[in-house]
Scaffold this active site. Structure first.
Site, short mmCIF file in Angstrom:
data_model
loop_
_atom_site.label_atom_id
_atom_site.label_comp_id
_atom_site.label_asym_id
_atom_site.label_seq_id
_atom_site.Cartn_x
_atom_site.Cartn_y
_atom_site.Cartn_z
N GLY A 315 0.79 -1.23 0.00
CA GLY A 315 0.00 0.00 0.00
C GLY A 315 0.82 1.28 0.00
N SER A 316 0.38 2.25 0.79
CA SER A 316 0.96 3.59 0.76
C SER A 316 2.41 3.65 1.23
CB SER A 316 0.11 4.54 1.62
OG SER A 316 -1.18 4.68 1.07
N THR A 317 2.91 2.59 1.88
CA THR A 317 4.31 2.61 2.31
C THR A 317 5.27 2.61 1.12
OG1 THR A 317 4.26 0.20 2.53
CG2 THR A 317 3.86 1.49 4.52
N MET A 318 4.78 2.36 -0.11
CA MET A 318 5.62 2.39 -1.30
C MET A 318 5.80 3.81 -1.86
SD MET A 318 6.56 -0.69 -1.66
CE MET A 318 7.34 -0.58 -3.27
#
Length: 596
Positions: A315-318
């Site tokens: 998810g958004s951690t990328m």
């Protein structure tokens, strides 16, 4: 008188007239000739018998001497095994995580077993068996059966006190795990034969097991040792394994993830703590867990080391990686403005949306607000190969080079098969998968000034050089963006730690089930760095299926990150780098919803 004497001499003795004279020389039986071959055959057979006896004697005394000596020796000589003590597993400070202690094991010789009814009943009760079960066990073999291996001292004393003939005791080694559930997934466990089955016990089986010794003795008919014969081979104890794990950090991380799972009525959770300077693993905690010394009725969910074996879409951690590469290649700067209005973007017929429209945002604000649209616009300026090489360089799609069983590779498809919409979704963490450990290690790129450093579960206090992925300038710029995420207006103000500056990125994603996504099933996580001014640790937290009303990473995982950071940095003796401000501690800032 002379005449009478003469007549007496001539008269035959009484009965003499009844004996008939026989001439043996003229007997027809004795006079018949015996065939010569019969006598020769008889002599030959006698001679052959002597030859066989001489040959057998020569074989026993010369040719087969060693065999017959061995057979004779078996009747009175025995080889006793001298077991080696399994090596200890200790943490970075020398505290014991696993050690072997001698314990009694009970065995019996069924053919010598003698006990009255009362003794049999009491023996079965002490061994936790029924009478029929005891009888069945004794019927397995006439010479040897185990009654109870690695029993308690008190139980062994009670059994021997019964005085049952044919029941004996021997000392064996049993593994003890002082940290219990907290370190179970790291340390693993051994079976009753003292062979490693999981975790470090399995990964370092050869080093820990050592080498058994032997002792040759003579025993009498009662099995008592009379004397030693020959030379004894002394056992070589196993080597101690010193891990990078800090048992205090491990215990606290386990407590916090356990409490978070209970608070949010979640299915499971994991925490990974890495030393940002050396790559050492300081904690690897999972819940649910198990007690290594008590493994009855365990499920796969308890045994699984989720931080290494479970994969999910990050998810958004990328998003920080996309922003970092866009800055590294000169496409943007932290202050470059990206128009995200009207809060959506169309890629080859598919629409990607933000949770809330934001309008014009700088690159730093794209990360702070977790904008999908802003991230996609940066990603679509890149070639698929660029993104694939970046993700590969930071460890996605590759099995971690960690001396530990069960670590998984994750999924990162070759860039040549990417469609435009897939490139877009991968920029914000959909379409690839990784474990929590892979995610934590990937963030060492930002914590270690652009270098991806190798991770280790074995103590290695020296700073480790890694693979250069980004420039120090870019890594520092991303750290500032991550710091904004935890500030007011970001998605994770609850990640703030008392006395320490922190930075990180939230993630919330639907769970995959089959070929689609489960409705109302989420994974929530937070990956961050502390202190942000001079990074010392990377902490990653994941909570699986929170179901108590909150599911955003900023609400569920970020508070766990905050508490683990504070405890870990204090344990490591890292001085605070910011002044404690009461308003930050007291104020509860609601986390802004993330974009899925």
């Amino acid at each position: 008188m002379n005449w009478l004497e003469g007549m007496a001499k001539k008269r035959p003795p009484p009965g003499a007239a009844m004996v008939r004279s026989v001439n043996y020389a003229s007997s027809p039986l004795l006079a018949s000739k015996t065939p010569p071959w019969r006598s020769k055959f008889l002599v030959a057979m006698v001679g052959l018998g002597f030859c066989v006896l001489i040959g057998r004697a020569a074989y026993v005394q010369i040719v087969g001497q060693s065999f017959f000596l061995k057979q004779g020796e078996i009747r009175y000589a025995r080889t006793l095994e001298l077991p080696a003590s399994r090596g200890r597993i200790i943490d970075r400070n020398g505290l014991i995580l696993a050690a072997s202690v001698p314990v009694p094991s009970l065995w019996a010789i069924p053919k010598d077993f003698e006990a009255d009814k009362a003794q049999r009943t009491k023996l079965a009760r002490l061994l936790g068996m029924t009478g029929k079960e005891l009888e069945a066990k004794l019927a397995d073999s006439p010479n040897f059966v185990w009654l109870r291996r690695q029993a308690d001292e008190a139980l062994a004393k009670e059994v021997l006190a019964l005085g049952v003939k044919g029941v004996h005791q021997v000392r064996e080694y049993k593994r003890k795990y002082p940290e219990g559930e907290a370190a179970a997934h790291v340390v693993g466990f051994t079976n009753v034969e003292d062979k490693g089955q999981e975790g470090i016990e399995l990964a370092f089986q050869q080093d820990l097991s050592g080498r058994d010794g032997t002792r040759r003795v003579i025993k009498d008919r009662l099995g008592r040792v009379v004397e030693d014969i020959g030379d004894s081979v002394q056992p070589v104890d196993g080597r101690d394994i010193e891990l990078s794990i800090d048992s205090k950090v491990q215990f606290y991380a386990y407590q916090r993830i356990r409490d978070a799972v209970a608070e949010h009525k979640a299915k499971a959770g994991s925490v990974v703590v890495l030393d940002a300077q050396t790559g050492e693993v300081l904690a690897l905690s999972n819940f649910p867990s198990f007690t290594p010394s008590e493994r009855k009725n365990l499920s796969g969910a308890q045994l699984r080391n989720r931080a290494l074996t479970d994969t999910f879409e990050p998810g958004s951690t990328m998003k920080p990686f996309i922003a970092a590469w866009a800055m590294e290649t000169g496409r943007v700067t932290p202050n470059t403005v990206i128009q995200t209005a009207p809060g959506s973007i169309n890629i080859t017929g598919s629409t990607i949306r933000d949770a809330h429209p934001h309008g014009a945002l700088t690159v730093a604000e794209v990360i702070q607000k977790s904008s999908n649209v802003g991230t996609v616009k940066m990603a679509m300026q890149m070639q698929p190969r660029e993104m694939w090489e970046l993700f590969t360089q930071v460890g996605f799609g590759q099995k971690p080079q960690l001396a530990f069983p069960g670590a998984v590779t994750g999924r990162l498809r070759p860039y040549k098969t990417w469609r435009p919409i897939e490139q877009a979704t991968m920029s914000y963490g959909y379409g690839l998968s990784a474990s929590l450990f892979q995610l934590a290690r990937a963030y060492t790129v930002f914590a270690h000034d652009g270098e991806l450093i190798p991770a280790s579960l074995v103590k290695n206090p020296q700073p480790t050089g890694g693979l250069r992925v980004l420039s120090p300038k870019t890594a520092q710029a991303v750290r500032e963006m991550l710091h904004m995420v935890t500030a007011q207006g970001g998605t994770a103000p609850k990640a703030q730690a008392i006395g320490y500056s922190v930075g990180g990125k939230t993630g919330t994603a639907y769970k995959q089930e089959g070929k689609g996504y489960a409705e109302k099933k989420y994974r929530s996580w937070f990956v961050g760095i502390a202190p942000i001014s001079n990074p010392r640790i990377v902490v990653a937290v994941m909570v699986d299926e929170p179901s108590n009303g909150k599911y955003f990473g900023g609400d569920v995982a970020a508070p766990v990150f905050s508490e683990v950071v504070q405890q870990t940095l204090r344990t490591l003796g890292v001085p605070p780098d910011i002044e404690v401000r009461p308003q930050i501690v007291a104020q509860s800032i609601p986390a802004e919803e993330e974009s899925f």
